[in-house]
Scaffold this motif. Structure first.
Motif, PDB file in Angstrom:
ATOM      1  N   UNK A 542       0.843  -1.193   0.000  1.00 25.66           N
ATOM      2  CA  UNK A 542       0.000   0.000   0.000  1.00 25.66           C
ATOM      3  C   UNK A 542       0.880   1.245   0.000  1.00 25.66           C
ATOM      4  N   UNK A 543       0.574   2.161  -0.920  1.00 21.22           N
ATOM      5  CA  UNK A 543       1.280   3.444  -0.982  1.00 21.22           C
ATOM      6  C   UNK A 543       0.263   4.561  -0.838  1.00 21.22           C
ATOM      7  N   UNK A 544       0.476   5.427   0.154  1.00 24.95           N
ATOM      8  CA  UNK A 544      -0.512   6.458   0.473  1.00 24.95           C
ATOM      9  C   UNK A 544       0.178   7.815   0.597  1.00 24.95           C
ATOM     10  N   UNK A 545      -0.330   8.777  -0.154  1.00 21.87           N
ATOM     11  CA  UNK A 545       0.039  10.189   0.017  1.00 21.87           C
ATOM     12  C   UNK A 545       1.527  10.443  -0.100  1.00 21.87           C
ATOM     13  N   UNK A 546       2.170   9.778  -1.033  1.00 25.31           N
ATOM     14  CA  UNK A 546       3.567  10.083  -1.303  1.00 25.31           C
ATOM     15  C   UNK A 546       3.668  11.217  -2.322  1.00 25.31           C
ATOM     16  N   UNK A 547       4.800  11.940  -2.288  1.00 26.89           N
ATOM     17  CA  UNK A 547       4.935  13.094  -3.164  1.00 26.89           C
ATOM     18  C   UNK A 547       5.061  12.747  -4.625  1.00 26.89           C
ATOM     19  N   UNK A 548       5.582  11.586  -4.968  1.00 26.65           N
ATOM     20  CA  UNK A 548       5.682  11.156  -6.355  1.00 26.65           C
ATOM     21  C   UNK A 548       4.594  10.150  -6.673  1.00 26.65           C
ATOM     22  N   UNK A 549       4.991   9.050  -7.303  1.00 21.54           N
ATOM     23  CA  UNK A 549       4.055   7.966  -7.580  1.00 21.54           C
ATOM     24  C   UNK A 549       3.971   7.028  -6.370  1.00 21.54           C
ATOM     25  N   UNK A 550       2.859   6.344  -6.280  1.00 22.11           N
ATOM     26  CA  UNK A 550       2.789   5.292  -5.275  1.00 22.11           C
ATOM     27  C   UNK A 550       3.761   4.179  -5.606  1.00 22.11           C
ATOM     28  N   UNK A 551       3.755   3.742  -6.903  1.00 29.87           N
ATOM     29  CA  UNK A 551       4.636   2.679  -7.374  1.00 29.87           C
ATOM     30  C   UNK A 551       5.234   3.114  -8.708  1.00 29.87           C
ATOM     31  N   UNK A 552       6.553   3.093  -8.804  1.00 28.13           N
ATOM     32  CA  UNK A 552       7.222   3.453 -10.049  1.00 28.13           C
ATOM     33  C   UNK A 552       8.179   2.329 -10.424  1.00 28.13           C
ATOM     34  N   UNK A 553       8.010   1.810 -11.648  1.00 34.06           N
ATOM     35  CA  UNK A 553       8.873   0.740 -12.144  1.00 34.06           C
ATOM     36  C   UNK A 553       9.371   1.126 -13.524  1.00 34.06           C
ATOM     37  N   UNK A 554      10.690   1.215 -13.660  1.00 28.48           N
ATOM     38  CA  UNK A 554      11.243   1.587 -14.960  1.00 28.48           C
ATOM     39  C   UNK A 554      11.079   0.461 -15.968  1.00 28.48           C
ATOM     40  N   UNK A 555      11.286  -0.773 -15.541  1.00 32.15           N
ATOM     41  CA  UNK A 555      11.170  -1.900 -16.469  1.00 32.15           C
ATOM     42  C   UNK A 555      10.635  -3.110 -15.712  1.00 32.15           C
ATOM     43  N   UNK A 556       9.510  -3.612 -16.185  1.00 34.43           N
ATOM     44  CA  UNK A 556       8.908  -4.805 -15.590  1.00 34.43           C
ATOM     45  C   UNK A 556       8.943  -5.899 -16.647  1.00 34.43           C
ATOM     46  N   UNK A 569      -1.628   9.610  -3.939  1.00 32.11           N
ATOM     47  CA  UNK A 569      -0.255  10.009  -4.207  1.00 32.11           C
ATOM     48  C   UNK A 569      -0.261  11.203  -5.173  1.00 32.11           C
ATOM     49  N   UNK A 570       0.661  12.127  -4.976  1.00 35.04           N
ATOM     50  CA  UNK A 570       0.575  13.416  -5.654  1.00 35.04           C
ATOM     51  C   UNK A 570       0.676  13.293  -7.169  1.00 35.04           C
ATOM     52  N   UNK A 571       1.657  12.564  -7.658  1.00 37.00           N
ATOM     53  CA  UNK A 571       1.838  12.474  -9.107  1.00 37.00           C
ATOM     54  C   UNK A 571       0.921  11.433  -9.729  1.00 37.00           C
ATOM     55  N   UNK A 572       0.865  10.290  -9.172  1.00 29.78           N
ATOM     56  CA  UNK A 572       0.026   9.240  -9.735  1.00 29.78           C
ATOM     57  C   UNK A 572       0.102   7.974  -8.905  1.00 29.78           C
ATOM     58  N   UNK A 573      -0.732   7.012  -9.315  1.00 33.69           N
ATOM     59  CA  UNK A 573      -0.761   5.759  -8.576  1.00 33.69           C
ATOM     60  C   UNK A 573       0.351   4.813  -8.975  1.00 33.69           C
ATOM     61  N   UNK A 574       0.355   4.384 -10.271  1.00 36.33           N
ATOM     62  CA  UNK A 574       1.316   3.407 -10.762  1.00 36.33           C
ATOM     63  C   UNK A 574       1.928   3.915 -12.057  1.00 36.33           C
ATOM     64  N   UNK A 575       3.244   3.800 -12.170  1.00 36.71           N
ATOM     65  CA  UNK A 575       3.928   4.132 -13.417  1.00 36.71           C
ATOM     66  C   UNK A 575       4.834   2.980 -13.802  1.00 36.71           C
ATOM     67  N   UNK A 590      -6.595   4.871  -6.518  1.00 34.80           N
ATOM     68  CA  UNK A 590      -7.740   5.685  -6.101  1.00 34.80           C
ATOM     69  C   UNK A 590      -7.278   7.066  -5.656  1.00 34.80           C
ATOM     70  N   UNK A 591      -7.867   8.087  -6.255  1.00 36.55           N
ATOM     71  CA  UNK A 591      -7.668   9.441  -5.776  1.00 36.55           C
ATOM     72  C   UNK A 591      -6.265   9.977  -5.931  1.00 36.55           C
ATOM     73  N   UNK A 592      -5.529   9.486  -6.923  1.00 32.94           N
ATOM     74  CA  UNK A 592      -4.179   9.991  -7.153  1.00 32.94           C
ATOM     75  C   UNK A 592      -4.218  11.244  -8.035  1.00 32.94           C
ATOM     76  N   UNK A 593      -3.118  12.028  -7.986  1.00 31.58           N
ATOM     77  CA  UNK A 593      -3.127  13.352  -8.594  1.00 31.58           C
ATOM     78  C   UNK A 593      -3.401  13.365 -10.074  1.00 31.58           C
ATOM     79  N   UNK A 594      -2.689  12.580 -10.874  1.00 36.91           N
ATOM     80  CA  UNK A 594      -2.880  12.628 -12.323  1.00 36.91           C
ATOM     81  C   UNK A 594      -3.316  11.260 -12.839  1.00 36.91           C
ATOM     82  N   UNK A 595      -2.391  10.319 -12.894  1.00 40.91           N
ATOM     83  CA  UNK A 595      -2.680   9.002 -13.457  1.00 40.91           C
ATOM     84  C   UNK A 595      -3.094   8.014 -12.367  1.00 40.91           C
ATOM     85  N   UNK A 596      -4.085   7.207 -12.711  1.00 34.89           N
ATOM     86  CA  UNK A 596      -4.266   6.012 -11.902  1.00 34.89           C
ATOM     87  C   UNK A 596      -3.171   5.024 -12.232  1.00 34.89           C
ATOM     88  N   UNK A 597      -3.110   4.637 -13.538  1.00 36.65           N
ATOM     89  CA  UNK A 597      -2.067   3.757 -14.054  1.00 36.65           C
ATOM     90  C   UNK A 597      -1.482   4.407 -15.300  1.00 36.65           C
TER      91      UNK A 597
END
Length: 745
Positions: A542-556, A569-575, A590-597
């Motif tokens: 769970x990622x809540x109210x972080x300044x960037x993304x909740x989850x950021x992955x450059x390569x999956x 999360x301020x920027x988005x949920x998942x990137x 839910x309720x993230x600043x720009x992107x959900x995913x």
């Protein structure tokens, strides 16, 4: 009736001497000597009765090895009808053992089937004896025996000899035990001798439980409870106390036994037994046995037989009739409980597990043992397996690095119970103290925002675990690692990091589960940041109210990314900058600043059953859809677009649902190549259902549904259908305020 007549005949013969003496006028050929033995041979009877009164002047039946035949007796009773061999016939039986026996805590009931295979009546018999057992002590415990035996009657010795072999199985409800048993028996008129051997097959011990776990110095100690199966023998000799009564026998036995297990104590003792047989139908008995391990135990038995019975020579009991006696042996596998104290071993090297204990509340000068913990965070030596931070500890301005493969950093608390792999499998670790709160690392030094380590906890080796910690206000990353494989980061709580809560650079694999990361400070503070995740599981974080993304992955590139939640999360949920393999499913934004995913480049794998709701701009934003399957995702109430795809050049985009978007449920800038857009649904959006913009020369757009949108069902600003080799079929709409049909066909 024959048995009754024989009984009367025997009574008449034993009563004749008294009658003859009283009347002084014996009938011709009447026997007037001493009482005779009904089990004896005719020759022996002749010796008992005397040469002048032998009632057997003719040849006997050859099957018995006798040499005379019995003439009719007074009253018309013909001995030959009794002596005709009839053989052993099949029978069944039920019975029970009540009480205790060697290696048996409580009794059992049984059912039995005795089946002759081959026989020469009155002389020899080959048989099978099968028994099914149900133990009283445990409702789900059972067993069975299957014996093959052979018996033969020795005329000269007037004894029945036998040998057998048996397979015995016992299930305790938790464990299976197997053995073979074998034995010899010698049965006579007065004396019986038996000897049995038992050989356990397969596992001779089973681990029942591990208990009394506690820390001692730098080790973990405890008690292991085993159940041992014993091989061994028993032997007995018995005497018939009622040889003159052909239809009842009371026998007493004395014997010894010895049973041995590879690790258990030897069971060597003596047994006394009594057995009463009535009419070859009911057998009642009891035994008392004593050995140093079980002391004195006792039991009683009863067996009821049905069917042909054991008469092997005639309808009257003779020695040869014992060819059909029940087989006597241990029906159960001898089992014994054993306790063994142990030091827990690391199964990878079979050396004692080494613990380093750290407790901020401990006195200064500790050595890291359980009895004298360290009171500050200290990097463990390579020989340390587990660093245990005691509950209630607070480490301020401190950090720790794990530098040896396989090391574990565990936080003790009331809420989280840890386990450790040992020679007995995984065992629960005991609590270090009675405090409840998980250990806390506060204001750990770090590299500040947008740094790459170090963290409050730095992972500098492979197969390292970090679990059960509370990390607050780290001045860089909460947990950091670079190019580490097999990591296991679980059940940690990280808050207010200046950089990322968890930051793993390079190629990473392993498990990241059930962590909560919140309130990361600044736009670069992501909850969880991964550079390249190659294999493993990222689950239920769970990622809540972080300044960037909740989850950021450059390569999956592989593994599973499932059941994670990003909220506010301020920027988005998942990137995901690049997703080329693995499964990304059942996540919620839910309720993230720009992107959900946001997925910049999706070229392979599966992206399915994810949910985005209430995010500022996009539910799902895809830069390039070039392969894989993007299916069954749901967008609801996101600011502008449910789904926005900049370039769909391949892959399958299907069965996705968009509701409540203000501009469009689905927005496609470019559809081309082999992309398939199929069976998606846009409903109740305040804008359009589907926007198709800029280019749609090739690819497939079919079976989509647009219903009840405030704008148009479909907006197509492209060339009319048919002008280019694209496929557009079976798209439907209803209730859209601006029109229902796809523009073009």
């Amino acid at each position: 009736m024959k048995n009754f007549l024989l009984f009367l005949a025997i009574l008449a013969m034993t009563a004749a001497p008294a009658a003859a003496v009283a009347q002084n006028a014996p009938y011709p050929g009447a026997y007037s000597g001493p009482a005779f033995d009904p089990y004896a041979s005719p020759e022996a009877l002749g010796q008992q009765m005397g040469p002048q009164q032998v009632p057997f002047p003719q040849q006997m039946l050859p099957q018995n090895g006798y040499t005379q035949q019995i003439p009719p007796m007074p009253g018309g009773i013909n001995w030959n009808s009794f002596m005709a061999p009839i053989g052993v016939t099949p029978r069944a039986g039920v019975g029970g053992l009540f009480g205790e026996d060697v290696g048996l805590g409580e009794g059992y009931g049984w059912s039995q089937a005795f089946m002759p295979l081959f026989q020469t009546p009155g002389m020899n018999l080959t048989y099978v004896d099968v028994q099914a057992l149900k133990y009283f002590q445990q409702t789900d415990a059972f067993g069975y025996n299957a014996a093959l035996g052979h018996r033969w009657f020795n005329v000269a010795r007037q004894r029945v000899y036998g040998v057998y072999a048996s397979y015995d199985y016992q299930n305790t409800g938790d464990f299976d035990f197997n053995q073979v048993s074998f034995g010899f028996e010698s049965l006579g008129q007065l004396w019986d001798v038996r000897a049995n051997g038992y050989l356990v097959l397969g596992d001779q011990e089973q681990l029942v439980s591990v208990e009394n776990l506690q820390y001692q110095q730098n080790n973990l100690v405890g008690t292991a409870n085993y159940l041992d199966a014993y091989s061994g023998f028993d032997a007995e000799i018995g005497r018939n106390l009622t040889p003159k009564y052909p239809f009842a026998a009371l026998r007493i036995f004395a014997g010894v036994y010895g049973f041995y297990a590879s690790n258990g104590d030897d069971l060597i003792g003596a047994r006394g037994r009594v057995e009463a047989t009535l009419w070859d139908r009911v057998i009642v008995g009891g035994s008392i046995q004593c050995d140093p391990e079980y002391n004195t135990t006792a039991n009683g038995t009863i067996s009821i037989l049905f069917g042909g019975g054991g008469s092997g020579q005639c309808d009257c009991p003779t020695i040869a009739s014992r060819l059909g006696d029940p087989l006597h042996k241990n029906r159960h596998v001898v089992l014994g409980d054993r306790q063994e104290n142990f030091v827990a071993l690391n199964p990878t090297d079979n050396q004692p597990l080494q613990f380093l204990h750290i407790d901020s509340n401990a006195a200064a000068g500790g050595t890291g043992t359980f009895e004298a913990p360290l009171n500050t965070l200290t990097d463990p030596a390579a020989s340390t397996d587990i660093v245990l931070l005691h509950a209630g500890s607070l480490f301020t301005g401190q950090a720790i690095t794990l530098g040896a493969d396989g090391q574990r950093l565990l936080g003790d608390s009331a809420a989280i119970r840890h386990t450790a792999a040992t020679q007995f499998g995984n065992v629960p670790l005991p609590r270090a103290n009675a405090l409840s709160a998980s250990p806390q690392i506060d204001l750990a030094p770090g590299g500040g925002p947008a740094s790459s380590g170090p963290g409050a906890v730095t992972i500098a080796a492979n197969n390292v675990e970090v679990s059960g910690l509370t990390i607050t206000r780290p001045q860089g990353d909460g947990i950091y690692g670079n190019a580490v494989t097999g990591v296991n980061i679980n059940r940690n709580t990280i808050s207010a990091a200046l950089d990322d809560g968890v930051d793993l650079d390079g190629n990473v694999s392993g498990q990241i589960r059930n962590n909560t990361v919140s309130a990361g400070v600044g736009g670069s503070a992501d909850g969880l940041e991964l550079e390249t995740f190659t294999d493993g599981v990222i689950d239920s974080n769970t990622a809540i109210a972080n300044g960037g993304y909740g989850f950021r992955t450059a390569s999956f590139t592989g593994g599973q990314f499932t059941n994670n939640t990003a909220t506010a999360n301020t920027t988005g949920g998942f990137l995901f900058t690049n997703a080329s393999g693995g499964t990304i499913s059942n996540n919620m934004a839910t309720g993230n600043g720009a992107d959900g995913f946001a997925v910049d480049n999706f070229t392979g794998g599966e992206f399915s059953t994810n949910t985005a709701s209430g995010n500022g701009v996009f539910g799902f934003r895809l830069g390039n859809l070039a392969g894989g399957q993007f299916n069954n995702n749901t967008s609801s109430g996101n600011g502008s677009f449910g789904f926005r795809v900049s370039n769909a050049s391949g892959g399958l985009f299907s069965n996705n649902t968009a509701t409540g978007a203000t501009i469009a449920g689905f927005d496609f800038s470019l559809i081309q190549g082999t992309a398939v857009i199929d069976a998606n649904t846009a409903s109740a959006n305040t804008g359009n259902g589907f926007n198709l913009n800029n280019g749609f020369d090739t690819g497939t757009f079919s079976n989509n549904i647009a219903n009840n949108n405030t704008g148009q069902g479909y907006i197509n600003t492209l060339d009319p259908v048919g002008a280019t080799p694209r496929t557009v079929t079976n798209n439907t709409g209803a209730g859209n305020a601006g029109g229902d049909t796809f523009n073009g066909p």
